[in-house]
Design a protein around this motif. Sequence first.
Motif, PDB file in Angstrom:
ATOM      1  N   PRO A  16       0.822  -1.215   0.000  1.00  0.00           N
ATOM      2  CA  PRO A  16       0.000   0.000   0.000  1.00  0.00           C
ATOM      3  C   PRO A  16       0.861   1.272   0.000  1.00  0.00           C
ATOM      4  O   PRO A  16       0.526   2.248  -0.671  1.00  0.00           O
ATOM      5  CB  PRO A  16      -0.813  -0.128   1.284  1.00  0.00           C
ATOM      6  N   GLU A  17       1.963   1.245   0.741  1.00  0.00           N
ATOM      7  CA  GLU A  17       2.839   2.421   0.794  1.00  0.00           C
ATOM      8  C   GLU A  17       3.400   2.726  -0.594  1.00  0.00           C
ATOM      9  O   GLU A  17       3.481   3.884  -1.007  1.00  0.00           O
ATOM     10  CB  GLU A  17       3.997   2.179   1.776  1.00  0.00           C
ATOM     11  N   VAL A  20       0.725   4.279  -2.874  1.00  0.00           N
ATOM     12  CA  VAL A  20       0.483   5.684  -2.559  1.00  0.00           C
ATOM     13  C   VAL A  20       1.642   6.551  -3.044  1.00  0.00           C
ATOM     14  O   VAL A  20       1.437   7.601  -3.679  1.00  0.00           O
ATOM     15  CB  VAL A  20       0.244   5.866  -1.044  1.00  0.00           C
ATOM     16  N   THR A 185      -6.169  11.817  -0.237  1.00  0.00           N
ATOM     17  CA  THR A 185      -4.794  11.330  -0.066  1.00  0.00           C
ATOM     18  C   THR A 185      -3.800  12.386  -0.534  1.00  0.00           C
ATOM     19  O   THR A 185      -2.790  12.655   0.140  1.00  0.00           O
ATOM     20  CB  THR A 185      -4.593  10.025  -0.876  1.00  0.00           C
ATOM     21  N   ASP A 188      -3.517  15.166   1.942  1.00  0.00           N
ATOM     22  CA  ASP A 188      -2.757  14.836   3.152  1.00  0.00           C
ATOM     23  C   ASP A 188      -1.287  14.557   2.881  1.00  0.00           C
ATOM     24  O   ASP A 188      -0.504  14.454   3.825  1.00  0.00           O
ATOM     25  CB  ASP A 188      -3.418  13.647   3.850  1.00  0.00           C
ATOM     26  N   ARG A 189      -0.911  14.394   1.643  1.00  0.00           N
ATOM     27  CA  ARG A 189       0.514  14.175   1.317  1.00  0.00           C
ATOM     28  C   ARG A 189       1.186  15.431   0.773  1.00  0.00           C
ATOM     29  O   ARG A 189       2.409  15.456   0.614  1.00  0.00           O
ATOM     30  CB  ARG A 189       0.651  13.067   0.267  1.00  0.00           C
ATOM     31  N   HIS A 437      -7.178   4.067  -3.718  1.00  0.00           N
ATOM     32  CA  HIS A 437      -7.974   3.342  -2.712  1.00  0.00           C
ATOM     33  C   HIS A 437      -8.404   1.984  -3.245  1.00  0.00           C
ATOM     34  O   HIS A 437      -8.483   1.001  -2.497  1.00  0.00           O
ATOM     35  CB  HIS A 437      -9.171   4.190  -2.254  1.00  0.00           C
ATOM     36  N   ARG A 440      -5.353  -0.262  -2.877  1.00  0.00           N
ATOM     37  CA  ARG A 440      -5.128  -0.632  -1.468  1.00  0.00           C
ATOM     38  C   ARG A 440      -6.119  -1.726  -1.059  1.00  0.00           C
ATOM     39  O   ARG A 440      -5.776  -2.657  -0.329  1.00  0.00           O
ATOM     40  CB  ARG A 440      -5.288   0.605  -0.576  1.00  0.00           C
ATOM     41  N   ARG A 441      -7.336  -1.602  -1.540  1.00  0.00           N
ATOM     42  CA  ARG A 441      -8.349  -2.606  -1.198  1.00  0.00           C
ATOM     43  C   ARG A 441      -8.001  -3.953  -1.829  1.00  0.00           C
ATOM     44  O   ARG A 441      -8.162  -5.003  -1.222  1.00  0.00           O
ATOM     45  CB  ARG A 441      -9.709  -2.104  -1.697  1.00  0.00           C
ATOM     46  N   ALA A 444      -5.292  -5.450   0.192  1.00  0.00           N
ATOM     47  CA  ALA A 444      -5.806  -5.931   1.480  1.00  0.00           C
ATOM     48  C   ALA A 444      -6.574  -7.236   1.288  1.00  0.00           C
ATOM     49  O   ALA A 444      -6.484  -8.149   2.102  1.00  0.00           O
ATOM     50  CB  ALA A 444      -6.703  -4.877   2.107  1.00  0.00           C
ATOM     51  N   GLU A 447      -4.156 -10.012   1.096  1.00  0.00           N
ATOM     52  CA  GLU A 447      -3.603 -10.359   2.414  1.00  0.00           C
ATOM     53  C   GLU A 447      -4.583 -11.219   3.207  1.00  0.00           C
ATOM     54  O   GLU A 447      -4.207 -12.192   3.843  1.00  0.00           O
ATOM     55  CB  GLU A 447      -3.315  -9.083   3.217  1.00  0.00           C
ATOM     56  N   ARG A 448      -5.867 -10.836   3.123  1.00  0.00           N
ATOM     57  CA  ARG A 448      -6.888 -11.579   3.891  1.00  0.00           C
ATOM     58  C   ARG A 448      -6.968 -13.028   3.436  1.00  0.00           C
ATOM     59  O   ARG A 448      -7.112 -13.941   4.211  1.00  0.00           O
ATOM     60  CB  ARG A 448      -8.248 -10.910   3.735  1.00  0.00           C
TER      61      ARG A 448
ATOM     62  N   GLU B  10      -5.042  -3.511   8.344  1.00  0.00           N
ATOM     63  CA  GLU B  10      -6.442  -3.879   8.570  1.00  0.00           C
ATOM     64  C   GLU B  10      -6.594  -5.020   9.585  1.00  0.00           C
ATOM     65  O   GLU B  10      -7.474  -4.931  10.452  1.00  0.00           O
ATOM     66  CB  GLU B  10      -7.084  -4.249   7.227  1.00  0.00           C
ATOM     67  N   PRO B  33      -7.978   3.890   4.928  1.00  0.00           N
ATOM     68  CA  PRO B  33      -7.598   4.418   3.609  1.00  0.00           C
ATOM     69  C   PRO B  33      -8.326   3.736   2.457  1.00  0.00           C
ATOM     70  O   PRO B  33      -8.207   4.155   1.314  1.00  0.00           O
ATOM     71  CB  PRO B  33      -6.096   4.136   3.542  1.00  0.00           C
ATOM     72  N   HIS B  34      -9.028   2.648   2.748  1.00  0.00           N
ATOM     73  CA  HIS B  34      -9.856   2.003   1.719  1.00  0.00           C
ATOM     74  C   HIS B  34     -11.090   1.421   2.392  1.00  0.00           C
ATOM     75  O   HIS B  34     -11.140   1.319   3.633  1.00  0.00           O
ATOM     76  CB  HIS B  34      -9.071   0.924   0.967  1.00  0.00           C
ATOM     77  N   GLU B 135      -3.538  12.537   9.165  1.00  0.00           N
ATOM     78  CA  GLU B 135      -3.373  12.549   7.704  1.00  0.00           C
ATOM     79  C   GLU B 135      -3.019  11.161   7.165  1.00  0.00           C
ATOM     80  O   GLU B 135      -3.215  10.874   5.979  1.00  0.00           O
ATOM     81  CB  GLU B 135      -2.310  13.575   7.273  1.00  0.00           C
ATOM     82  N   THR B 138      -5.831   8.637   5.371  1.00  0.00           N
ATOM     83  CA  THR B 138      -6.191   8.589   3.941  1.00  0.00           C
ATOM     84  C   THR B 138      -5.060   7.984   3.116  1.00  0.00           C
ATOM     85  O   THR B 138      -5.140   7.987   1.891  1.00  0.00           O
ATOM     86  CB  THR B 138      -6.489  10.003   3.415  1.00  0.00           C
ATOM     87  N   GLN B 139      -4.011   7.510   3.796  1.00  0.00           N
ATOM     88  CA  GLN B 139      -2.867   6.963   3.041  1.00  0.00           C
ATOM     89  C   GLN B 139      -2.728   5.456   3.278  1.00  0.00           C
ATOM     90  O   GLN B 139      -3.107   4.667   2.421  1.00  0.00           O
ATOM     91  CB  GLN B 139      -1.595   7.714   3.414  1.00  0.00           C
ATOM     92  N   THR B 140      -2.224   5.089   4.446  1.00  0.00           N
ATOM     93  CA  THR B 140      -1.988   3.657   4.656  1.00  0.00           C
ATOM     94  C   THR B 140      -2.388   3.167   6.047  1.00  0.00           C
ATOM     95  O   THR B 140      -2.419   1.963   6.267  1.00  0.00           O
ATOM     96  CB  THR B 140      -0.484   3.333   4.467  1.00  0.00           C
TER      97      THR B 140
END
Lengths: 449, 170
Positions: A16-17, A20, A185, A188-189, A437, A440-441, A444, A447-448, B10, B33-34, B135, B138-140
């Motif tokens: 995810p990092e 982004v 995002t 905030d960055r 987003h 990232r989903r 995730a 991973e699940r 998560e 973030p998601h 902040e 909304t990122q990670t």
Amino acid sequence: MTNHAASQWHSPDLTPEKVVSTVSDIVLRPRPTLTWRIAFAVSFGLTLVFVGGLIWSFAIGPRLWGNNASNVWGLPISNYVFWLGVGHAGTLISSLLWLTSQRWRPAINRFAEIMTFVAVCIAGLFPIVHLGRPMYVFWVAPVPIHQGLWPQWMSALVWDFWAVFSYLCFSTLYLYVGLLPDLATLRDRARRRVTALFYGALALGWNGSQRQWRLHRGLHALMSAVAVPLVVSVHSIVGLDFAASVMPEWNSSLYPPYFVVGALFSGFATVAIIGAWLRATLHLQPIITPAHFDAIARVLLAASVIMGLSYASEWAAAWYADDAAAQRQLLGTAVGEKAAQYWIMIAANVLIPQALWFSSVRRSIAAVVAISLFIDVGMWLERYLIVVGALGHGYIVSAWRGFTPTIVDAMLLFGSVGFFCFSITIIARFVPIVSMHGMRRLLASGERS
Amino acid sequence: MSWLIEYADEPALRAAATAARDADFSILEVYSPHELEPPVFSRSSDERDARRIARDGVIAGLSIFAIVYALQWWSKDFAYPFPVGGRGPHPWPAFILPAIEFMMLWMGVAGLVSFLFRTQLPSLSNPLFAADGFERATQTHFFLELDIDENGLAAFCGQTDALDRTERPN
């Protein structure tokens, strides 16, 4: 779902990092990359050609084009139908993949939606240019003109205005709704205050609460469910521009579905080209993988088979109905003065895409892009032959006219391609070109599992 | 007292939410973030309002369909009757097409307006944005907002792999 199955839609080391930082840095980096600057310079040059063609056309008028008393539509309308077709795929791809929960959606949906926005804007320019007197374009809007006369509601051209206007507005909203979390995002960055304020205003105060996500999903479900019939209806209405007329070959119930599939075909091909371009120039290799091109290639293959059936249906319908005018029209195109264009179109749209039956071809990004370029050329030729073929050789033999494009026609055509690339290049610097987003989903969910 | 507790991923957030429920702490909100599927905690108002967005879109769309259809009929047959080409009054098949297109556009527009109204957006000066490290939501990173006292907070954070905590600004 195994981890392997989930990770075919991204590189195994993607986090995810990394998503982004990769995607947001494209926007927030103070200086663009060298490849971006080259793309900007080339596309800007072609955009100037487009602007030159538009100014020339507005100043002198339609006599600069190859249009004549029979071929009244000419290249402006061919270009319009082509660009609208390209534009129809983005929202359709995005909404269909969302509704069917496809895991390959997040990597491609954003630039496909941007492609729709840009292509429909360009498409909308051509009928206005074609009017010759663009100041009267508002006559198709539901506003009575000074004599109190309203638009002719029974005209397919008025339906077209409503359809394209609705589609452009809807697609813009659809793009924006999907962008909201990613704009937050960026907010905030952002390192500079002015950038944070800009994206903060656009993000509307999104904070990623569970309630916002749940309602966002509800809105996305509604808009995706509406988008699919909207896309199909809009290009069906473009098909009705032709089918509702009395020209030979056009007056056919085949046209609406034929146009919808053609739009999907050229749009998916353009998505493949843009995807490869962005992947290479913006270093998106970990996000856009060969598996995405494989998936796009499968759709292209299916669409090419349907296109082949559509072309065959035209011939079968003309002979089955014993329609002499349609037969003459088809034969005139296939063996007449436009035979070269016709057979290039058949090769590009039907024969060459058959290479996609082989998985090695589908997995080769270069091969998929090359086939997609052929498809876009073939689909433009199809629009050109439909518009110029029938109008120039209608029922009145004494009114038959040939059509020869002029330098201004060429400026508008190639310039619009440049303007399309220019717009995508610019937007890629201001808007996340991949759904962060969504990625990232996807990660995730891997991973699940 | 309401606290924002930060987690790296998560699974850690979900484990913390389970621990919070087991300890009878009230989960006020989750920030991620998601989209989290399934939701970390259920709140009937979220499900109800999500359905209402669709309802609002459908109602607005059908209303616009009727308005556009009526506009066409009125303008063609009453405001400026202009019979051309032997076409009779009230050609409903022609009227349906613009009405359907505008109906679908307004379903989307009304859905968006309903979404903004129900999520209370725009909200550009939300106090949440003043919270330290928020902040990252909304990122990670993931934030759990709990109604918890300071004594329980330290123990809870210790047992749930929390990265950080901050009091929710009001």
